[in-house]
Design a protein around this motif. Structure first.
Motif, PDB file in Angstrom:
ATOM      1  N   GLY A 228       0.786  -1.225   0.000  1.00 62.86           N
ATOM      2  CA  GLY A 228       0.000   0.000   0.000  1.00 62.86           C
ATOM      3  C   GLY A 228       0.815   1.271   0.000  1.00 62.86           C
ATOM      4  O   GLY A 228       0.247   2.366  -0.123  1.00 62.86           O
ATOM      5  N   SER A 229       2.133   1.157   0.134  1.00 63.09           N
ATOM      6  CA  SER A 229       2.980   2.342   0.084  1.00 63.09           C
ATOM      7  C   SER A 229       3.134   2.817  -1.362  1.00 63.09           C
ATOM      8  O   SER A 229       2.845   2.076  -2.312  1.00 63.09           O
ATOM      9  N   LEU A 230       3.584   4.036  -1.529  1.00 59.93           N
ATOM     10  CA  LEU A 230       3.719   4.622  -2.859  1.00 59.93           C
ATOM     11  C   LEU A 230       4.945   4.073  -3.586  1.00 59.93           C
ATOM     12  O   LEU A 230       6.014   3.922  -2.997  1.00 59.93           O
ATOM     13  N   THR A 231       4.774   3.808  -4.878  1.00 60.55           N
ATOM     14  CA  THR A 231       5.936   3.535  -5.712  1.00 60.55           C
ATOM     15  C   THR A 231       6.650   4.856  -5.989  1.00 60.55           C
ATOM     16  O   THR A 231       6.161   5.935  -5.628  1.00 60.55           O
ATOM     17  N   VAL A 232       7.790   4.794  -6.639  1.00 63.35           N
ATOM     18  CA  VAL A 232       8.503   6.024  -6.999  1.00 63.35           C
ATOM     19  C   VAL A 232       7.615   6.897  -7.879  1.00 63.35           C
ATOM     20  O   VAL A 232       7.528   8.115  -7.686  1.00 63.35           O
ATOM     21  N   ARG A 233       6.942   6.284  -8.850  1.00 65.46           N
ATOM     22  CA  ARG A 233       6.057   7.048  -9.733  1.00 65.46           C
ATOM     23  C   ARG A 233       4.875   7.621  -8.950  1.00 65.46           C
ATOM     24  O   ARG A 233       4.481   8.774  -9.151  1.00 65.46           O
ATOM     25  N   GLY A 234       4.313   6.820  -8.053  1.00 68.08           N
ATOM     26  CA  GLY A 234       3.215   7.299  -7.236  1.00 68.08           C
ATOM     27  C   GLY A 234       3.613   8.492  -6.380  1.00 68.08           C
ATOM     28  O   GLY A 234       2.850   9.452  -6.241  1.00 68.08           O
ATOM     29  N   GLN A 235       4.831   8.450  -5.830  1.00 66.90           N
ATOM     30  CA  GLN A 235       5.305   9.553  -5.010  1.00 66.90           C
ATOM     31  C   GLN A 235       5.484  10.826  -5.825  1.00 66.90           C
ATOM     32  O   GLN A 235       5.175  11.927  -5.373  1.00 66.90           O
ATOM     33  N   LYS A 236       5.979  10.675  -7.052  1.00 62.72           N
ATOM     34  CA  LYS A 236       6.137  11.844  -7.927  1.00 62.72           C
ATOM     35  C   LYS A 236       4.788  12.514  -8.193  1.00 62.72           C
ATOM     36  O   LYS A 236       4.689  13.745  -8.215  1.00 62.72           O
ATOM     37  N   ILE A 237       3.768  11.693  -8.385  1.00 60.09           N
ATOM     38  CA  ILE A 237       2.438  12.246  -8.647  1.00 60.09           C
ATOM     39  C   ILE A 237       1.931  13.007  -7.425  1.00 60.09           C
ATOM     40  O   ILE A 237       1.418  14.131  -7.536  1.00 60.09           O
ATOM     41  N   ILE A 238       2.071  12.412  -6.255  1.00 57.05           N
ATOM     42  CA  ILE A 238       1.612  13.080  -5.034  1.00 57.05           C
ATOM     43  C   ILE A 238       2.395  14.373  -4.813  1.00 57.05           C
ATOM     44  O   ILE A 238       1.831  15.403  -4.414  1.00 57.05           O
ATOM     45  N   ASP A 239       3.689  14.349  -5.105  1.00 58.52           N
ATOM     46  CA  ASP A 239       4.510  15.550  -4.937  1.00 58.52           C
ATOM     47  C   ASP A 239       4.065  16.679  -5.854  1.00 58.52           C
ATOM     48  O   ASP A 239       4.316  17.858  -5.563  1.00 58.52           O
ATOM     49  N   HIS A 240       3.437  16.326  -6.983  1.00 57.49           N
ATOM     50  CA  HIS A 240       2.982  17.333  -7.934  1.00 57.49           C
ATOM     51  C   HIS A 240       1.479  17.568  -7.873  1.00 57.49           C
ATOM     52  O   HIS A 240       0.901  18.189  -8.774  1.00 57.49           O
ATOM     53  N   THR A 241       0.849  17.078  -6.814  1.00 61.27           N
ATOM     54  CA  THR A 241      -0.575  17.304  -6.596  1.00 61.27           C
ATOM     55  C   THR A 241      -0.723  18.139  -5.324  1.00 61.27           C
ATOM     56  O   THR A 241      -0.475  17.637  -4.228  1.00 61.27           O
ATOM     57  N   PRO A 242      -1.105  19.417  -5.460  1.00 56.48           N
ATOM     58  CA  PRO A 242      -1.210  20.261  -4.267  1.00 56.48           C
ATOM     59  C   PRO A 242      -2.096  19.680  -3.175  1.00 56.48           C
ATOM     60  O   PRO A 242      -1.839  19.904  -1.980  1.00 56.48           O
ATOM     61  N   ALA A 243      -3.115  18.915  -3.540  1.00 61.11           N
ATOM     62  CA  ALA A 243      -3.973  18.304  -2.521  1.00 61.11           C
ATOM     63  C   ALA A 243      -3.241  17.235  -1.722  1.00 61.11           C
ATOM     64  O   ALA A 243      -3.689  16.847  -0.639  1.00 61.11           O
ATOM     65  N   GLY A 244      -2.140  16.733  -2.258  1.00 58.85           N
ATOM     66  CA  GLY A 244      -1.311  15.790  -1.519  1.00 58.85           C
ATOM     67  C   GLY A 244      -1.865  14.386  -1.417  1.00 58.85           C
ATOM     68  O   GLY A 244      -1.463  13.615  -0.528  1.00 58.85           O
ATOM     69  N   ARG A 245      -2.743  14.000  -2.325  1.00 58.15           N
ATOM     70  CA  ARG A 245      -3.321  12.650  -2.268  1.00 58.15           C
ATOM     71  C   ARG A 245      -3.907  12.303  -3.629  1.00 58.15           C
ATOM     72  O   ARG A 245      -4.049  13.157  -4.506  1.00 58.15           O
ATOM     73  N   PHE A 246      -4.284  11.021  -3.785  1.00 52.59           N
ATOM     74  CA  PHE A 246      -5.036  10.592  -4.953  1.00 52.59           C
ATOM     75  C   PHE A 246      -6.510  10.954  -4.760  1.00 52.59           C
ATOM     76  O   PHE A 246      -6.968  11.183  -3.639  1.00 52.59           O
ATOM     77  N   GLY A 247      -7.233  10.997  -5.865  1.00 50.90           N
ATOM     78  CA  GLY A 247      -8.654  11.272  -5.787  1.00 50.90           C
ATOM     79  C   GLY A 247      -9.456  10.037  -5.410  1.00 50.90           C
ATOM     80  O   GLY A 247      -9.000   8.906  -5.556  1.00 50.90           O
ATOM     81  N   GLU A 248     -10.666  10.271  -4.922  1.00 55.04           N
ATOM     82  CA  GLU A 248     -11.628   9.206  -4.645  1.00 55.04           C
ATOM     83  C   GLU A 248     -12.681   9.227  -5.748  1.00 55.04           C
ATOM     84  O   GLU A 248     -13.131  10.304  -6.154  1.00 55.04           O
ATOM     85  N   PRO A 249     -13.104   8.077  -6.254  1.00 56.67           N
ATOM     86  CA  PRO A 249     -14.060   8.056  -7.367  1.00 56.67           C
ATOM     87  C   PRO A 249     -15.287   8.931  -7.161  1.00 56.67           C
ATOM     88  O   PRO A 249     -15.752   9.592  -8.097  1.00 56.67           O
ATOM     89  N   ASP A 250     -15.831   8.964  -5.940  1.00 52.73           N
ATOM     90  CA  ASP A 250     -17.029   9.762  -5.685  1.00 52.73           C
ATOM     91  C   ASP A 250     -16.792  11.256  -5.887  1.00 52.73           C
ATOM     92  O   ASP A 250     -17.763  12.021  -6.035  1.00 52.73           O
ATOM     93  N   GLU A 251     -15.524  11.677  -5.912  1.00 52.21           N
ATOM     94  CA  GLU A 251     -15.236  13.103  -6.085  1.00 52.21           C
ATOM     95  C   GLU A 251     -15.435  13.570  -7.524  1.00 52.21           C
ATOM     96  O   GLU A 251     -15.342  14.767  -7.805  1.00 52.21           O
ATOM     97  N   LEU A 252     -15.733  12.651  -8.426  1.00 49.28           N
ATOM     98  CA  LEU A 252     -16.077  13.018  -9.798  1.00 49.28           C
ATOM     99  C   LEU A 252     -17.560  13.327  -9.954  1.00 49.28           C
ATOM    100  O   LEU A 252     -17.967  13.934 -10.949  1.00 49.28           O
ATOM    101  N   LEU A 253     -18.358  12.911  -8.981  1.00 48.92           N
ATOM    102  CA  LEU A 253     -19.799  12.887  -9.204  1.00 48.92           C
ATOM    103  C   LEU A 253     -20.437  14.262  -9.274  1.00 48.92           C
ATOM    104  O   LEU A 253     -21.320  14.498 -10.107  1.00 48.92           O
ATOM    105  N   SER A 254     -20.045  15.188  -8.430  1.00 51.06           N
ATOM    106  CA  SER A 254     -20.701  16.502  -8.465  1.00 51.06           C
ATOM    107  C   SER A 254     -20.441  17.203  -9.793  1.00 51.06           C
ATOM    108  O   SER A 254     -21.337  17.849 -10.355  1.00 51.06           O
ATOM    109  N   THR A 255     -19.221  17.068 -10.328  1.00 55.04           N
ATOM    110  CA  THR A 255     -18.921  17.674 -11.628  1.00 55.04           C
ATOM    111  C   THR A 255     -19.712  16.987 -12.730  1.00 55.04           C
ATOM    112  O   THR A 255     -20.261  17.644 -13.630  1.00 55.04           O
ATOM    113  N   LEU A 256     -19.793  15.660 -12.676  1.00 54.84           N
ATOM    114  CA  LEU A 256     -20.547  14.919 -13.688  1.00 54.84           C
ATOM    115  C   LEU A 256     -22.017  15.302 -13.667  1.00 54.84           C
ATOM    116  O   LEU A 256     -22.610  15.585 -14.721  1.00 54.84           O
ATOM    117  N   ILE A 257     -22.615  15.320 -12.488  1.00 57.42           N
ATOM    118  CA  ILE A 257     -24.045  15.645 -12.388  1.00 57.42           C
ATOM    119  C   ILE A 257     -24.295  17.071 -12.857  1.00 57.42           C
ATOM    120  O   ILE A 257     -25.272  17.345 -13.572  1.00 57.42           O
TER     121      ILE A 257
END
Length: 284
Positions: A228-257
């Protein structure tokens, strides 16, 4: 709108309800597609879960039904027009209309990805063509088939939401075929928005969502280790995401609706990032 502003209790119902609308979600048995199918159902839509795997599509339908929604599973390959035409007939026979199309089907294949110890020059062009077909043609064909039902109504009306990617707007290493395909989807979204609105009226709209990084079946091993820890690529993505995490699928729903509802009736041809800030961050 002024009447609604005087009745705030009606705003959510009038602007964002999808009651009595029929929504088709291609790739609806996947992680993100399944979440979007469930979300549309919660907003009141009758949802068609379209995918190649009948059991997985049926599981999403069962979830929707368990929560009081209406849904049906349809088995079809988005790269096969004849299968899509059969699917359209089944949908129209049951519900008589198609109001929403979410083009969620897509993905990547290993052969169209440049491995760390390989070079661009070694990539087989057949693999590139395959991943472009899966994503871009797999958006084109459903749009041709299902949007035809939208324009043939007495008063043409409908909404298409395509699924783009961060790789369409930022250079992301390794995923050359996927990036090219998703960039094509951005352009196709804008082109089709103009085409449908000019020929059939403002009741036809085409927009897209560009998800940031969400953990799915195809990218899990690239982004997470077995513990469950981040790979090197996963860490690079988190480092370049100001929110500091991956998204959750439900977080797409308000924009979709929003994009599918009358609340965005004057929004056409846009690509909305839902990415925790990844697309705007320079890394500095």
């Amino acid at each position: 709108m002024p009447d609604l502003l005087n009745k705030p209790d009606l705003i959510l119902d009038k602007l964002f309800s999808l009651k009595d609308q029929v929504a088709v979600v291609t790739g609806g048995s996947g992680v993100l597609g399944g979440a979007m199918a469930r979300g549309l159902a919660l907003a009141g839509a009758r949802v068609v879960v379209l995918g190649r795997n009948e059991a997985r599509a049926g599981a999403v339908v069962a979830d929707i039904s368990a929560n009081g929604g209406e849904s049906m599973a349809v088995v079809a390959d988005v790269s096969d027009r004849s299968q899509l035409e059969i699917a359209k007939s089944a949908i129209l026979n049951r519900w008589g209309q198609i109001d929403i199309l979410v083009n969620s089907a897509g993905g990547n294949i290993p052969a169209a990805t440049i491995a760390p110890d390989a070079t661009f020059f070694e990539m087989p062009h057949a693999a590139f063509e395959q991943v472009v077909s899966l994503n871009l043609v797999g958006t084109l064909l459903p749009s041709q088939v299902f949007a035809q039902a939208m324009v043939e109504r007495n008063h043409p009306h409908g909404c298409i939401v395509n699924i783009s990617s961060m790789s369409a707007i930022r250079a992301i290493s390794r995923v050359v075929g996927y990036s090219a395909a998703k960039a094509g989807i951005d352009n196709f979204t804008r082109w089709l928005a103009v085409e449908l609105a000019q020929k059939y009226g403002a009741g036809l709209r085409v927009n897209a969502i560009a998800p940031g990084f969400f953990i799915g079946e195809q990218n899990r091993d690239l982004l997470l280790n077995t513990d469950g820890s981040l790979t090197v690529r996963g860490q690079k993505i988190i480092d370049h995401t100001p929110a500091g995490r991956f998204g959750e699928p439900d977080e797409l729903l308000s924009t979709l609706i929003w994009l599918c509802s009358s609340g965005s009736s004057f929004v056409n041809g846009v690509v909305v990032p839902v990415d925790g800030g990844f697309s705007i961050y320079s890394g500095v």
